[in-house]
Design an enzyme around this catalytic site. Structure first.
Site, mmCIF file in Angstrom:
data_model
loop_
_atom_site.group_PDB
_atom_site.id
_atom_site.type_symbol
_atom_site.label_atom_id
_atom_site.label_comp_id
_atom_site.label_asym_id
_atom_site.label_seq_id
_atom_site.Cartn_x
_atom_site.Cartn_y
_atom_site.Cartn_z
ATOM 1 C CE LYS A 173 7.515 9.953 38.850
ATOM 2 N NZ LYS A 173 7.447 8.863 39.821
ATOM 3 C CD GLU A 248 21.960 10.504 30.719
ATOM 4 O OE1 GLU A 248 22.200 9.449 30.092
ATOM 5 O OE2 GLU A 248 22.650 11.516 30.628
ATOM 6 C CB CYS A 282 21.107 2.487 31.867
ATOM 7 S SG CYS A 282 22.276 3.339 32.919
ATOM 8 C CD GLU A 385 17.195 -1.167 28.674
ATOM 9 O OE1 GLU A 385 16.055 -0.650 28.725
ATOM 10 O OE2 GLU A 385 18.184 -0.685 29.250
HETATM 11 P P1 NAD Z 1 10.510 4.080 33.744
HETATM 12 O O1 NAD Z 1 10.611 4.805 32.448
HETATM 13 O O2 NAD Z 1 9.410 3.126 33.926
HETATM 14 O O3 NAD Z 1 10.385 5.126 34.946
HETATM 15 C C1 NAD Z 1 11.315 6.166 35.126
HETATM 16 C C2 NAD Z 1 10.651 7.310 35.883
HETATM 17 O O4 NAD Z 1 9.709 7.948 35.030
HETATM 18 C C3 NAD Z 1 9.885 6.881 37.127
HETATM 19 O O5 NAD Z 1 10.063 7.844 38.140
HETATM 20 C C4 NAD Z 1 8.447 6.883 36.616
HETATM 21 O O6 NAD Z 1 7.506 7.025 37.641
HETATM 22 C C5 NAD Z 1 8.489 8.102 35.724
HETATM 23 N N1 NAD Z 1 7.403 8.237 34.761
HETATM 24 C C6 NAD Z 1 6.565 7.290 34.283
HETATM 25 N N2 NAD Z 1 5.674 7.846 33.416
HETATM 26 C C7 NAD Z 1 5.991 9.159 33.342
HETATM 27 C C8 NAD Z 1 5.463 10.257 32.607
HETATM 28 N N3 NAD Z 1 4.431 10.130 31.780
HETATM 29 N N4 NAD Z 1 6.035 11.467 32.775
HETATM 30 C C9 NAD Z 1 7.093 11.618 33.584
HETATM 31 N N5 NAD Z 1 7.628 10.622 34.306
HETATM 32 C C10 NAD Z 1 7.092 9.410 34.180
HETATM 33 O O7 NAD Z 1 11.940 3.387 33.983
HETATM 34 P P2 NAD Z 1 12.389 2.351 35.122
HETATM 35 O O8 NAD Z 1 11.792 1.028 34.823
HETATM 36 O O9 NAD Z 1 12.187 2.952 36.453
HETATM 37 O O10 NAD Z 1 13.966 2.297 34.834
HETATM 38 C C11 NAD Z 1 14.533 1.415 33.941
HETATM 39 C C12 NAD Z 1 14.880 2.064 32.613
HETATM 40 O O11 NAD Z 1 15.712 3.185 32.828
HETATM 41 C C13 NAD Z 1 15.688 1.146 31.709
HETATM 42 O O12 NAD Z 1 15.268 1.305 30.389
HETATM 43 C C14 NAD Z 1 17.113 1.651 31.877
HETATM 44 O O13 NAD Z 1 17.993 1.353 30.829
HETATM 45 C C15 NAD Z 1 16.860 3.117 31.998
HETATM 46 N N6 NAD Z 1 17.994 3.770 32.648
HETATM 47 C C16 NAD Z 1 18.783 4.618 31.934
HETATM 48 C C17 NAD Z 1 19.882 5.206 32.537
HETATM 49 C C18 NAD Z 1 20.790 6.139 31.804
HETATM 50 O O14 NAD Z 1 21.511 6.880 32.461
HETATM 51 N N7 NAD Z 1 20.791 6.163 30.482
HETATM 52 C C19 NAD Z 1 20.169 4.927 33.875
HETATM 53 C C20 NAD Z 1 19.337 4.054 34.560
HETATM 54 C C21 NAD Z 1 18.250 3.499 33.944
#
Ligand code: NAD
Length: 483
Positions: A173, A248, A282, A385
């Site tokens: 997804k 993550e 991240c 963050e």
């Molecule tokens: P997000 O949490 O908004 O979305 C991540 C994913 O989760 C998307 O595919 C989204 O559609 C999905 N999602 C949303 N609601 C959901 C639910 N209820 N159930 C399951 N999935 C759901 O994050 P983003 O804005 O796309 O990414 C940025 C964030 O990700 C930042 O906080 C960044 O630090 C973090 N990040 C962490 C890592 C790591 O490896 N630790 C790597 C990259 C990004």
């Protein structure tokens, strides 16, 4: 309009709804994808479950070969993929090329590991008759791979690569704002000979289909990357069902610059790390703690470098010595960043550079790279963050203060220290409460090393052989009846 990949076929959403994908650099529509529903999730999981027994039994070498062939196809389609990534995510072309390379490198790394998964032989006492034990590794089953918007390719690769080579089937997804590259990759995997249903891509809003995917009884393993709050929601659903999950999540990585550091290199690396992907990594130094005796010199270097960054469309090359920085991904994200900077200003911090949107007549979610000095420890740039081009910098008296303030956060993803003093390196390695520490290096996720966070930055590790092991279950087998 693009379609979802389910069971080797292309489908519209059951309800026929669609979702536009917007280019963050000019706010134009780049494409549209199905806005999936829980029914679509059901179909995709059913296809993955049906494909699982066959894929699990497929020879590991053959699985690896298909992944290698997919890498070739992906390499051949690089211009199409890079162009799509630039327009749907917003990053500059050079950075999109780098992401594609990293993605292919990761997939190849796991293709090489496919035949190296190991079990064990264990001699046993003869209490119940002569016997010996084997420890074998089995694939887990259907994997839900939930990918964020900042690195749509690499963060899909860290899930899909190990999951497939270990014999699992996958429902990806992608983020609702960056689904197009994932669909192209799905198409190329099909062309590479992946059997139908082994890799499925379902598009739509997380709020609409995330719960259905994570909670689906046939999904046995959840691999999630995204914001901490979304990760918490994922865990709320996966936890009670005792699903295997890796999370993550967000980070607020500290960087410590000591007096003996190569200050020019350190300042350059901090800025590259912070401003890469318009600050949407991240892993990136998001709080810089500098020893007082070298603070002014570091600041001078940062100010000299930061003005070289020129916000603009990712596909336009800047004039040298300018460096391109793309827009942030959404208008909401930019509002949050501006509010975080304003909060620091209101609490007494000095905004040394940026802190605003650029003065441009055209559209796009651009932000001037921003340097914030001496925000208090309760300011939002410290406690939250900052997911964009904002760099807070602080003066510290010594290593005790640096480590205490670096650890004073709910996050614990990465950290770095700039010094050649082995005693300080030792302290940083052992006392910084994070999943990784870099020494005289930019924060970067190597495919070869376990990667992941502590505290609110997540659970479990991706990358490396540990990442692969997370897609297998250990099973002990006792072999008796030998005499
Ligand atoms: P997000 O949490 O908004 O979305 C991540 C994913 O989760 C998307 O595919 C989204 O559609 C999905 N999602 C949303 N609601 C959901 C639910 N209820 N159930 C399951 N999935 C759901 O994050 P983003 O804005 O796309 O990414 C940025 C964030 O990700 C930042 O906080 C960044 O630090 C973090 N990040 C962490 C890592 C790591 O490896 N630790 C790597 C990259 C990004």
């Amino acid at each position: 309009m693009a379609e979802m990949l389910i069971g080797g076929e292309w489908h519209a959403a059951t309800g026929g709804k669609t979702l536009d994908v917007i280019d963050p650099a000019n706010e134009e529509t780049v494409g549209s994808v199905p806005s999936g529903s829980p029914d679509d999730v059901d179909r995709a999981v059913a296809a993955a479950a049906a494909a699982f027994p066959g894929w699990a039994k497929t020879d590991a070498e053959q699985r690896a070969e298909i992944v290698r062939t997919a890498c070739e196809r992906i390499g051949d389609a690089s211009e199409r993929i890079v162009d799509t990534l630039v327009h749907e995510q917003g990053k500059p072309t050079a950075e999109a090329r780098g992401e594609l390379q990293h993605f292919i490198h990761g997939l190849r790394y796991y293709a090489e590991l496919a035949t190296k998964l190991q079990g064990a032989y264990q001699p046993l006492p003869s209490t119940l008759g002569e016997s010996y034990g084997l420890v074998i590794r089995r694939p887990v089953g259907v994997v839900a791979a939930i990918v964020p918007s900042n690195y749509p390719l690499t963060l899909m690769g860290t899930k899909v690569g190990p999951a497939l080579v270990a014999g699992n089937t996958v429902v990806v997804k992608p983020a609702s704002t960056t689904p197009l590259t994932a669909l192209i990759v799905g198409e190329l995997f099909q062309e590479a000979g992946l059997p139908p249903g082994v890799l499925n891509v379902v598009t739509g809003r997380g709020a609409a289909i995330g719960d259905a995917l994570v909670g689906h009884p046939q999904v046995r393993r959840v691999a999630f990357t995204g914001e901490t709050e979304t990760g918490r929601r994922v865990m709320e659903i996966a936890g009670p069902q005792l699903k295997r999950a890796t999370l993550e999540l967000g980070g607020s990585d500290p960087v410590i610059i000591c007096p003996d550091a190569d200050l020019i290199r350190a300042a350059k690396a901090v800025l590259i790390g912070r401003l890469w992907n318009a600050g949407q990594s991240c892993l990136a130094g998001k709080r810089v703690y500098v020893f007082a005796e070298v603070y002014d010199r570091v600041l001078e270097q940062l100010l000299a470098q930061i003005e070289r960054y020129e916000p603009g469309e990712g596909w336009l090359k800047p004039e040298k010595p300018k460096i391109r920085i793309g827009p942030v991904h959404t208008v909401h994200q930019r509002e949050t960043l501006l509010a975080q900077v304003e909060d620091s200003r209101a609490r007494g911090a000095e905004i040394l550079f940026g802190g605003t949107a650029p003065e441009r007549s055209c559209k796009g979610y651009f932000m001037v790279p921003t340097l914030v000095a001496e925000a208090p420890d309760d300011a939002r740039v410290v406690t939250e963050e900052t997911f964009g081009p904002v760099l807070p910098i602080f003066k510290v008296a010594d290593m005790d203060e640096a480590i205490a303030r670096a650890n004073n956060t709910r996050y614990g993803l990465g950290s770095s220290v700039w010094t050649h003093d082995s005693r300080l390196i030792h302290r940083a390695a052992h006392e910084l409460d994070t999943g990784m520490t870099w020494v005289n290096q930019i924060h970067y996720g190597y495919d070869e090393l376990p990667f992941g966070g502590v505290k609110d930055s997540g659970i479990g590790r991706e990358h490396g052989s540990e990442g692969l092991n997370h897609y297998t279950e250990l099973k002990s087998v006792v072999v008796g009846g030998l005499s």
